[in-house]
Each structure stands twice: as C-alpha cells, then as structure tokens.
Design a protein around this motif. Structure first.
Motif, short mmCIF file in Angstrom:
data_model
loop_
_atom_site.label_atom_id
_atom_site.label_comp_id
_atom_site.label_asym_id
_atom_site.label_seq_id
_atom_site.Cartn_x
_atom_site.Cartn_y
_atom_site.Cartn_z
N LEU A 72 -21.20 -4.83 -6.83
CA LEU A 72 -21.76 -6.02 -6.20
C LEU A 72 -23.14 -5.68 -5.64
O LEU A 72 -23.27 -4.88 -4.72
N THR B 246 -31.91 -3.82 0.23
CA THR B 246 -31.33 -4.24 -1.05
C THR B 246 -30.47 -3.09 -1.55
O THR B 246 -30.97 -1.98 -1.72
N THR C 101 -23.29 -14.79 -10.49
CA THR C 101 -23.85 -14.50 -9.16
C THR C 101 -23.15 -15.32 -8.07
O THR C 101 -23.04 -14.86 -6.93
N ASP C 102 -22.68 -16.52 -8.40
CA ASP C 102 -21.99 -17.30 -7.38
C ASP C 102 -20.66 -16.65 -7.00
O ASP C 102 -20.20 -16.77 -5.86
N GLY D 126 -20.31 -13.36 -6.86
CA GLY D 126 -20.73 -12.34 -5.91
C GLY D 126 -20.99 -12.92 -4.54
O GLY D 126 -20.64 -12.31 -3.51
N GLN D 127 -21.60 -14.10 -4.50
CA GLN D 127 -21.87 -14.74 -3.21
C GLN D 127 -20.57 -15.09 -2.48
O GLN D 127 -20.47 -14.95 -1.26
N THR D 128 -19.56 -15.49 -3.25
CA THR D 128 -18.26 -15.78 -2.65
C THR D 128 -17.65 -14.53 -2.02
O THR D 128 -17.10 -14.57 -0.91
N TYR E 46 -26.49 -6.73 -3.59
CA TYR E 46 -26.76 -7.70 -2.53
C TYR E 46 -28.09 -7.38 -1.85
O TYR E 46 -28.62 -6.26 -1.95
N HIS E 47 -28.59 -8.38 -1.14
CA HIS E 47 -29.83 -8.23 -0.36
C HIS E 47 -29.61 -8.86 1.01
O HIS E 47 -29.09 -9.97 1.10
N ASN E 48 -29.95 -8.12 2.06
CA ASN E 48 -29.89 -8.68 3.41
C ASN E 48 -31.27 -8.60 4.06
O ASN E 48 -32.26 -8.35 3.37
N VAL F 127 -19.26 -11.89 -0.92
CA VAL F 127 -20.05 -11.52 0.26
C VAL F 127 -19.66 -12.40 1.45
O VAL F 127 -19.63 -11.94 2.61
N GLY F 128 -19.34 -13.65 1.18
CA GLY F 128 -19.05 -14.59 2.26
C GLY F 128 -17.63 -14.52 2.80
O GLY F 128 -17.29 -15.26 3.74
#
Length: 302
Positions: free
Chosen positions: A109, A117, A57-58, A60-62, A111-113, A64-65
């Motif tokens: 990927l 979702t 998951t980290d 995926g966070q990378t 994601y949730h904003n 997204v960022g």
C-alpha cells in the motif's frame, strides 16, 4: 473472498471458493504478461522474476481510512478482508508458480501524508493460510473426462495416469492375495513384496515433469487417504523413480501381509504423486497387459 480460510479446515484443490464479486485489479492495469525467466528492473533495483498487479487506488484509500483497531488482530482484519482470490482471465494452458514463503510476496500500500511518501507491506508468509486451486483440460486418452461427466474411472490394463494438482490417481488392487490363506485361515509370512511400476518413456520428454517419487496411500474409514502399514515398517516404502529399471519401485511387505490376512478388506489403495496439492507433475505408467508390465513380486516364508 466471501469467507476466510482456516488452518483447522481441509480444502480440496478443485474447490471453488465463494467471492463477493468485488474486483480489486485497477481498470487501467491492462494485460499482465508472465515472464518467469526475466528479472524485473524497478528504478535502481533489480528484482527476481516478479508479477506486479496494480490494484484500485480507491481500495487503498479504504484501507487507509479504516479504524486503527482493525489492524489489532486477525479477527478484526478478516471482517474487512477475509481473503483474496488470484486467478487468470483466459483459459490458455499453463500453471505459474509463485514464491509465497520467502516474505517477498506482499500486498503493498503506497501512501502520502503531510510529512512523507512511503508504503506499507501486508506480508504473505508461511503463517498465511492459503491454498492452490487447479482446473484441468484433459487431452488424448484423458479427454473422455471432459467429454462425458459420468466417466470417473477406466481400466488401467494398458496405461495408467498419475497427475497431480487434483488430476488423476491410480487405484491398486491385488485380487488374488486371499488365495494364499489355507484351510486354517493361516497365511505365509511375507518376507518381501516389491511393487514395480514401469513408466512410459514419453513421461520424461514433456514440459510438465514426471514426479521423482510416487506414494501409495490407504483409504481410511472416513474415506480419506492415509499412510499404509509400511510407513512404520523397518524397510522404507520408497516409491522413487529408479532410472536403471525405468520404474517406480515400492516395498509393500506389511501392506500385502495385512491384505492376505483380510485386515484391510473394503479399503482401497491409491497411487498418487508427491506434492500433489502444490505442484504440477504427471507420469504415464504401463498397465498389466503390456510388455514389461506393472507387477508385484512376492518372497514368502512359512
């Protein structure tokens, strides 16, 4: 991967790609069984047999960022993700095949904003550069290839093996063709040159299938394999398996004519499997010193 693949480059399927060592699979993923005959039930959806690999998951966070400009073109994306290598962790025998041309294979990927979702799919398509990598564990007559690294070839007088996926190929030599030249260096006209390669029955009674077609390729000046003179001839080379003759049958009239004239001196002929870099198949052929041997039959004219 440490570097991306290029459509302009050639790769061997025995190549070992360099990686960064960064493992993307989630540490909580556990063992993943391949079930090629079972449909996948996902919620209310029924999917064809599918392998789903949970990623970190980290990671995926990378993704997204990342700055949005990273996704503007391939070059900027490759700076972040040059490519991925998918490989098994154990050494059990097998060769799974995955469909990466239909658009169903993706890196998804989730994601949730603040408002929704959802998910985004990084598509793996025919436009994606990719390659198959193979490693063999040889058994039986071929076990010597693993035991003694200095052994790279052996005589095919009794049996010859054609194994795809960077396995084995057969070198073909016809040492007596030069004897057809007369004192004026003239040679007869080759009306027909039929190469018949009988297959051992065991080749069709095993999990890995025998190929329905074999190819004869010519070594070019750079040492790579290319087409023979017969590829452009009026009579097709063929090379398909003839079940009535229990043999692979080829027409090599133009190639044999060129060999007689000495036009192909120093260049080797090789027998390889069809789809040798993207599929797994093998066949055992009879050699030249057994009953019903491999043979080249010539029909000549003047």
């Amino acid at each position: 991967m440490a570097d991306n693949l290029s459509f302009d480059s050639a790769y061997y399927s025995s190549w070992t790609p360099q990686t960064t060592g960064d493992e993307w699979v989630s540490p909580w993923a556990g063992a993943m069984d391949l079930r090629p005959a079972d449909e996948l039930i996902l919620g209310e959806d029924t999917l064809p047999p599918t392998l789903r690999i949970p990623l970190r998951t980290d990671l995926g966070q990378t993704l997204v960022g990342l700055d949005s400009s990273t996704y503007d073109e391939n070059a900027s994306w490759f700076d972040v993700v040059p490519g991925i290598l998918v490989q098994p962790l154990d050494v059990r025998h097998g060769a799974p095949a995955f469909d990466i041309n239909s658009g169903l294979s993706v890196m998804r990927l989730h994601y949730h904003n603040d408002t929704d979702t959802s998910f985004y799919d990084f598509l793996i398509s025919p436009l994606s550069a990719r390659m198959n990598l193979f490693e063999h564990v040889f058994e039986g007559d071929l076990a010597v290839l693993d035991v003694d690294e200095s052994v790279e070839e052996w005589a095919g007088t009794e049996r010859a093996y054609v194994l795809s996926a960077s396995g084995t190929k057969v070198r073909l030599r016809f040492p007596h063709l030069a004897a057809f030249q007369d004192s004026l260096m003239d040679v007869p006209t080759v009306l027909k040159a039929e190469l018949v390669l009988p297959a051992e029955p065991e080749s069709f009674d095993k999990p890995i299938p025998a190929p329905d077609r074999l190819f004869v390729l010519l070594e070019n000046a750079e040492g790579n394999l290319s087409e023979t003179p017969d590829e452009g001839a009026p009579i097709p080379v063929d090379g398909t398996y003839d079940a009535t003759r229990k043999s692979y049958v080829f027409n090599l009239s133009s190639t044999v004519q060129a060999l007689m004239k000495g036009e192909l001196d120093g260049r080797e002929l090789y027998l390889v499997s069809s789809r040798r870099g993207i599929s797994v198949s093998s066949v055992v052929l009879k050699g030249t010193t057994v009953d019903d041997p491999a043979r080249l039959t010539l029909t000549l004219g003047r």
